[in-house]
Design an enzyme around this catalytic site. Structure first.
Site, PDB file in Angstrom:
ATOM      1  N   SER A 130     -21.211  11.987   0.934  1.00  0.00           N
ATOM      2  CA  SER A 130     -20.366  12.620   1.936  1.00  0.00           C
ATOM      3  C   SER A 130     -20.382  11.828   3.241  1.00  0.00           C
ATOM      4  CB  SER A 130     -20.874  14.040   2.207  1.00  0.00           C
ATOM      5  OG  SER A 130     -20.716  14.828   1.039  1.00  0.00           O
ATOM      6  N   GLU A 144     -14.141  13.341  -4.722  1.00  0.00           N
ATOM      7  CA  GLU A 144     -13.171  13.097  -3.642  1.00  0.00           C
ATOM      8  C   GLU A 144     -13.441  13.997  -2.437  1.00  0.00           C
ATOM      9  OE1 GLU A 144      -9.545  11.540  -6.386  1.00  0.00           O
ATOM     10  OE2 GLU A 144      -9.234  11.755  -4.247  1.00  0.00           O
ATOM     11  N   GLY A 173     -18.866  35.407 -26.569  1.00  0.00           N
ATOM     12  CA  GLY A 173     -19.631  34.552 -27.474  1.00  0.00           C
ATOM     13  C   GLY A 173     -18.829  33.374 -27.976  1.00  0.00           C
ATOM     14  N   PHE A 211     -11.069   2.940  -7.470  1.00  0.00           N
ATOM     15  CA  PHE A 211     -11.366   3.029  -6.036  1.00  0.00           C
ATOM     16  C   PHE A 211     -12.874   3.104  -5.875  1.00  0.00           C
ATOM     17  CE2 PHE A 211     -11.934   6.016  -2.347  1.00  0.00           C
ATOM     18  CZ  PHE A 211     -11.349   5.258  -1.360  1.00  0.00           C
ATOM     19  N   ALA A 212     -13.435   2.233  -5.032  1.00  0.00           N
ATOM     20  CA  ALA A 212     -14.890   2.167  -4.928  1.00  0.00           C
ATOM     21  C   ALA A 212     -15.353   2.417  -3.503  1.00  0.00           C
ATOM     22  CB  ALA A 212     -15.378   0.813  -5.435  1.00  0.00           C
ATOM     23  N   GLN A 254     -17.521  21.470   0.566  1.00  0.00           N
ATOM     24  CA  GLN A 254     -18.150  21.739   1.857  1.00  0.00           C
ATOM     25  C   GLN A 254     -17.609  20.769   2.908  1.00  0.00           C
ATOM     26  OE1 GLN A 254     -19.778  21.801  -1.188  1.00  0.00           O
ATOM     27  NE2 GLN A 254     -19.735  24.032  -0.995  1.00  0.00           N
TER      28      GLN A 254
END
Lengths: 259, 382, 397
Positions: B131, B363, B340, B122-123, B367
């Site tokens: 955003s 995705e 540690g 998906f582009a 915010q």
């Protein structure tokens, strides 16, 4: 090509262990699984079917619970499942088992190619595959690590030997037993699981397969277990103690006397 | 907790769990180290029918909807969020076709995607459009029977590995939000190329690259839905996929909790397993509470999204925020419990902590999700 | 079937714990047997009050068992070499034959066998049946199986032994099936039962967690395959006398339905694990592949072979050919040094016949110490490098 894969339900040997207190086998939490070598036989059968066409039938001799193992095999790509189950089969050694399985194979119409795991992890005998082939009068190859081709009614494969491998060819119908190196068994698919849930397992008893009553179960077995015991381990132990340097010095002394 | 899954849903969980335990967990550290795309694992997942979970049966899928995806993704992310991302990205790439594609287009693409024969991607994102999707600069211009695309997409998951790309481009800048259209671009289309693989903090085995369109010519039947409806398709796609991202958070959180709890039982300090110290036990308790609450919300949201696709945004955003913020917090705490050792690559929790961060970002950042939720609340309380 | 004497049963549950198949359970105060009972007899032996028994309907004895006499060893020959296991089998075969007061024969099949039969006699055989024929140049289950079967039918030996090798485990089952007699695979101990002269064949089962002693009561011959490296060969005695009988089977019996296309020898490790006098083995305690390197160093210095437990092989620190145990190789070197191996029973079956066992492990309760001749509780990362260094210094002198 009609492919039959023989599978066995076995206790998961890696869980079987000695209870140090009672010196008996602790089987709490021991699961029944498909014999691991048989998973590879099944995978190879399914791959051959996918490549060359045909059907895969899984066949097992065992109690009714072994049906679960057959369903697992269907989830992994087998088309049909046959369970040979009868109390009369109990106590069978490999001689009796090969009679039962070869009769069952005849009953379901024979096979072009029969696959077995190289051995079962509970008994480790490695006799059932060759025994079935001999009873059916067909050629076989054991410890197969690769199928090269399966064309024109013949199968060419590589079988492991102690010092390497042999490439051999035989005409079908034939039987082979496989080692783990042959493939990586697939994880059951969703569609396979759905099919496994609903598939009707063909169940055959001793009469159905026309078994010779003198050749099945405990009575038909040529061998008899006279004693079962836990392995004795040698008890003499001398613990070497001291600082690291002192311990190493004692070890060197022991090694020098031994080598 | 028992979520009363149906027998079929339980099968999905079982298959995904077996793949996770037998294939993913043994390989995840190496995949993280080498940044190699997990082709063999994805092939096994395709063979197990997991690629068709959300695709309707008429297109060769399982017909399980977003909830089926959620169940599988949770299990896979418990092992490795990188593998889960590579797997989920194909669904994200397929959703636009499923949501807005013509019947012909669905027939053409979905059965291959369901079988895992062809992967999708998906582009949307670009350098200046993160955003704020209105910043998209990739354009598509009609030229006879073809569309010609120009522009560059950024940080595209499955780039180079996928065969089918669903791409949004501006077709009429004057129309604002109604001037964007989605297209299918296939690997090998003239003028389409893939940039070098990005170096990432986490999910390192997933492929992330630029997509470069230089006079990329595609036939006109590659338009997904109507011209100008691109943004609507994108919003609906994200509504469907966000519960999936949320479930990655649940899975990752569960994986981190499992590691931390096991370690705390086995690690002895001051003569006692550290789980018997209240300071540690309370951390584990909080982790368990949060993971379970996230799971409950994600499952409920996924079911809601399936049933009410036109009223899905708030539920999708809420579960995405809660589950992924939870994953981040739980992963950080898991590292703290292992202390540690947790900081060392010998244990999987440091990888989980690195992987968790992307969940709050991709995705739609958390915010932006809160903006969506806020806007929905604003509408509700008129 | 399994009979349970409800009167005698005290419901103690020992049988339930003993059953490896989960086929017997205590319900309402006494044992109840389920469908998946395999009649293995484990519970019968375990029952302390004698409440369990197996009701056997005896199989009819086939022919007169007394017609069968003599102990035979199949002497495996391949690629110009008689397998070491053949000499080991002659060692135990000699003992069995002497106890039965019968002859010990070896069967040698192959092509270009000059000098081999004499070695078998020097190793204890009274008779060698030799089939030296070009059609036996390659091993095939058909030809080898036919020839051995025919020889057995003709000469009627009471016992036939073969190595539990890839070849033995492949064609001996065919021989046993066509002779309709019993076969016990992978034996680790063979003995003659005093009262009736039957062959007691002991083998591990369940990954070596239990041992079973098996007899073949109603048919002959009694056939067993024996694990390599378990039996001891006799010292070679070139003065020993014996007869070599050349056999010419019909050509049709040496034809095979399986065609050998090629026979490929693969590189073995520098030191053959099964034949090494010194074996240094590492397990889970080495922690990683780097830790495992210390095992190689010590083995190098001692001129020994490297072995590993299943845990180390599964972790990918070393290849499967080095695995010792039930699912790997069986070794019996003069010296076996186990480092960081806890001693799961699966491992012990593969090495416990070693003459001297040295175990180094940090856990004082590790079961490996139960089989160790010398045990060291300590940190192998401190001890092994120092030991290597000291032994290297000694070699230098």
């Amino acid at each position: 090509m009609k492919i039959v894969v023989c599978v066995k339900q076995v206790p998961d040997a890696k869980d079987v262990r000695l209870d140090p207190n009672t010196n008996t086998l602790a089987r709490d939490g021991v699961q029944s699984i498909m014999n691991p070598y048989d998973r590879h036989a099944l995978e190879e059968g399914v791959r051959l079917k996918e490549q060359y066409g045909g059907t895969v039938t899984v066949l097992s001799m065992g109690p009714p619970q072994a049906g679960e193992t057959l369903r697992e095999a269907v989830a992994c790509g087998a088309d049909e499942a046959v369970l040979v189950s009868d109390r009369a089969f109990a106590g069978a050694d490999t001689w009796a088992t090969t009679h039962t399985l070869s009769q069952a194979i005849k009953k379901i119409g024979g096979a072009d190619l029969i696959l077995c795991g190289k051995q079962a992890i509970d008994g480790d005998t490695a006799q059932v595959g060759p025994g079935i082939a001999e009873r059916l009068g067909i050629p076989y190859a054991t410890y197969v690590k690769k199928v090269v081709t399966c064309e024109n009614g013949a199968i060419r494969l590589q079988r492991m030997m102690d010092d390497g491998y042999d490439t051999v060819e035989m005409d079908l119908p034939a039987l082979m037993t496989v080692v783990k190196e042959i493939n990586e068994p697939r994880i059951p698919s969703l569609k396979g699981k759905m099919k496994a849930k609903s598939i009707a397992i063909t169940t055959l008893n001793a009469a159905d397969i026309g078994a010779d009553p003198d050749q099945i179960g405990l009575k038909g077995s040529t061998t008899q277990v006279v004693r079962v015991f836990t392995p004795q381990v040698r008890g003499e132990r001398a613990m070497l103690t001291g600082t690291v340097d002192e311990v190493v010095a004692q070890l060197v002394e022991k090694l020098e006397s031994l080598l | 907790m028992d979520y009363f899954l149906t027998e079929e849903q339980q099968m999905i969980v079982d298959v995904a769990r077996q793949i996770t335990e037998e294939l993913i967990i043994p390989q995840r550290a190496e995949l993280d180290e080498t940044e190699e795309y997990p082709r063999e694992i994805l092939k096994a997942m395709a063979q197990a029918d997991l690629y068709g979970l959300y695709i309707p049966e008429e297109y060769g899928g399982f017909g399980g909807g977003p909830f089926a995806m959620v169940l599988a993704l949770e299990q896979i992310a418990r092992g490795c969020t990188g593998v889960a991302t590579a797997y989920a990205a194909s669904a994200l790439g397929a959703y636009p076709i499923l949501i807005s594609g013509s019947e012909e287009m669905k027939q053409h693409y979905l059965s291959d995607i369901a079988a895992g024969k062809r992967l999708a991607a998906f582009a949307l994102t670009e350098a200046n459009a993160g955003s704020d999707a209105s910043g998209i600069q990739t354009t598509a211009v009609q030229d006879g029977d073809h569309w010609v695309l120009n522009g560059t997409k950024q940080w595209i998951t499955n780039a180079g590995e996928a065969d089918i790309y669903t791409v949004i481009a501006i077709t009429d800048r004057s129309k604002g939000p109604r001037g964007a259209t989605m297209f299918v671009v296939e690997k090998g289309d003239p003028g389409f190329s893939v940039g070098p693989k990005e170096k990432k903090m986490g999910i390192r085995c997933s492929a992330t690259c630029e997509l470069i369109f230089k006079d990329c010519r595609i036939p006109k039947d590659r338009v997904i839905g109507r011209t100008g409806a691109g943004f609507i398709t994108v919003m609906k796609t994200l509504d469907l996929s966000r519960p999936g991202i949320a479930s990655l958070g649940v899975g990752l959180g569960q994986g981190a909790l499992d590691e931390a709890a096991r370690y705390a039982k086995q690690r002895v300090q001051f003569g006692k397993p550290i789980i018997s110290f209240q300071a540690v036990a309370h951390m584990l308790a909080d982790m368990a509470i949060q993971v379970e609450a996230a799971r409950a919300l994600v499952y409920a949201a996924a079911k809601h999204v399936s049933a009410h696709p036109n009223d899905a945004s708030k539920a999708a955003s809420m579960c995405k925020v809660f589950a992924t913020d939870t994953a981040m917090k739980v992963a950080v705490d898991a590292v703290q419990v292992l202390a540690g050792y947790g900081f060392m690559r010998d244990y999987p929790v440091e990888k989980m902590m690195r992987d968790a961060k992307i969940l709050q970002i991709y995705e739609g950042t958390n915010q932006i999700q809160r903006n969506v939720i806020g806007q929905e609340l604003n509408k509700e309380y008129t | 079937m399994l009979r349970i004497d409800i009167e005698a049963c005290i419901g103690c549950g020992v049988c339930e714990q003993t059953c490896t198949f989960g086929a017997i359970k205590v319900e309402e105060g006494h044992a109840v047997v389920g469908d998946n009972c395999t009649l293995c007899g484990n519970c019968v032996d375990a029952c302390e009050v004698g409440a369990l028994s197996i009701e056997r309907e005896e199989r009819a004895t086939k022919g007169n068992l007394a017609d069968w006499s003599g102990v035979w060893v199949y002497a495996e020959y391949r690629h110009g070499r008689t397998a070491p296991v053949a000499f080991e089998l002659l060692g135990v075969g000699r003992k069995l034959a002497d106890e039965r007061s019968v002859k010990l024969a070896a069967v040698l099949l192959g092509s270009n066998l000059a000098g081999q039969a004499e070695e078998l006699i020097a190793a204890g055989a009274d008779v060698v049946y030799r089939v030296d024929d070009p059609s036996l140049a390659h091993f095939t289950d058909d030809a080898y199986g036919n020839v051995l079967t025919d020889l057995i039918r003709e000469h009627k030996p009471e016992i036939v032994l073969a190595g539990a090798t890839a070849i033995g485990r492949s064609f001996i089952p065919r021989v046993a099936t066509s002779l309709a007699t019993g076969l016990t695979a992978d034996c680790t101990d063979l003995a003659i039962r005093a009262e009736d002269g039957a062959l007691l064949q002991t083998r591990p089962a369940f990954g070596g967690n239990i041992m079973a002693t098996i007899v073949c009561p109603h048919t002959r011959p009694q056939i067993a395959t024996v694990r390599p490296m378990v039996m001891k060969p006799l010292a070679r005695d070139a003065a020993r006398q014996g007869a070599i009988i050349d056999v010419k089977p019909a050509a049709a019996r040496m034809k095979s339905r399986v065609r050998v296309i090629e026979s490929v020898m693969e590189e073995q490790d520098q030191v053959n694990l099964c034949e090494a006098d010194v074996v240094v083995a590492g397990g889970r305690g080495l922690d990683d592949a780097k830790g495992f390197a210390q095992i190689r160093e010590l083995a190098d210095v001692l001129g020994g072979a490297v072995a590993a437990s299943r845990a180390a092989v599964d972790s990918g620190w070393i290849g499967y050919p080095h695995q010792v145990g039930q699912t790997g190789k069986t070794v019996a070197p003069k010296l076996y040094i186990a480092c960081g191996i806890s001693g799961a029973i699966q491992h012990l079956v593969g090495m416990q016949s070693s003459e001297t066992i040295i175990a180094i492990n940090k856990d004082p309760n590790a079961p490996i110490f139960d089989v160790a001749t010398y045990g060291v509780v300590g940190d192998l990362f401190e001890i092994v490098p120092k030991l290597t260094e000291r032994m290297r210094g000694r070699n230098a002198r």
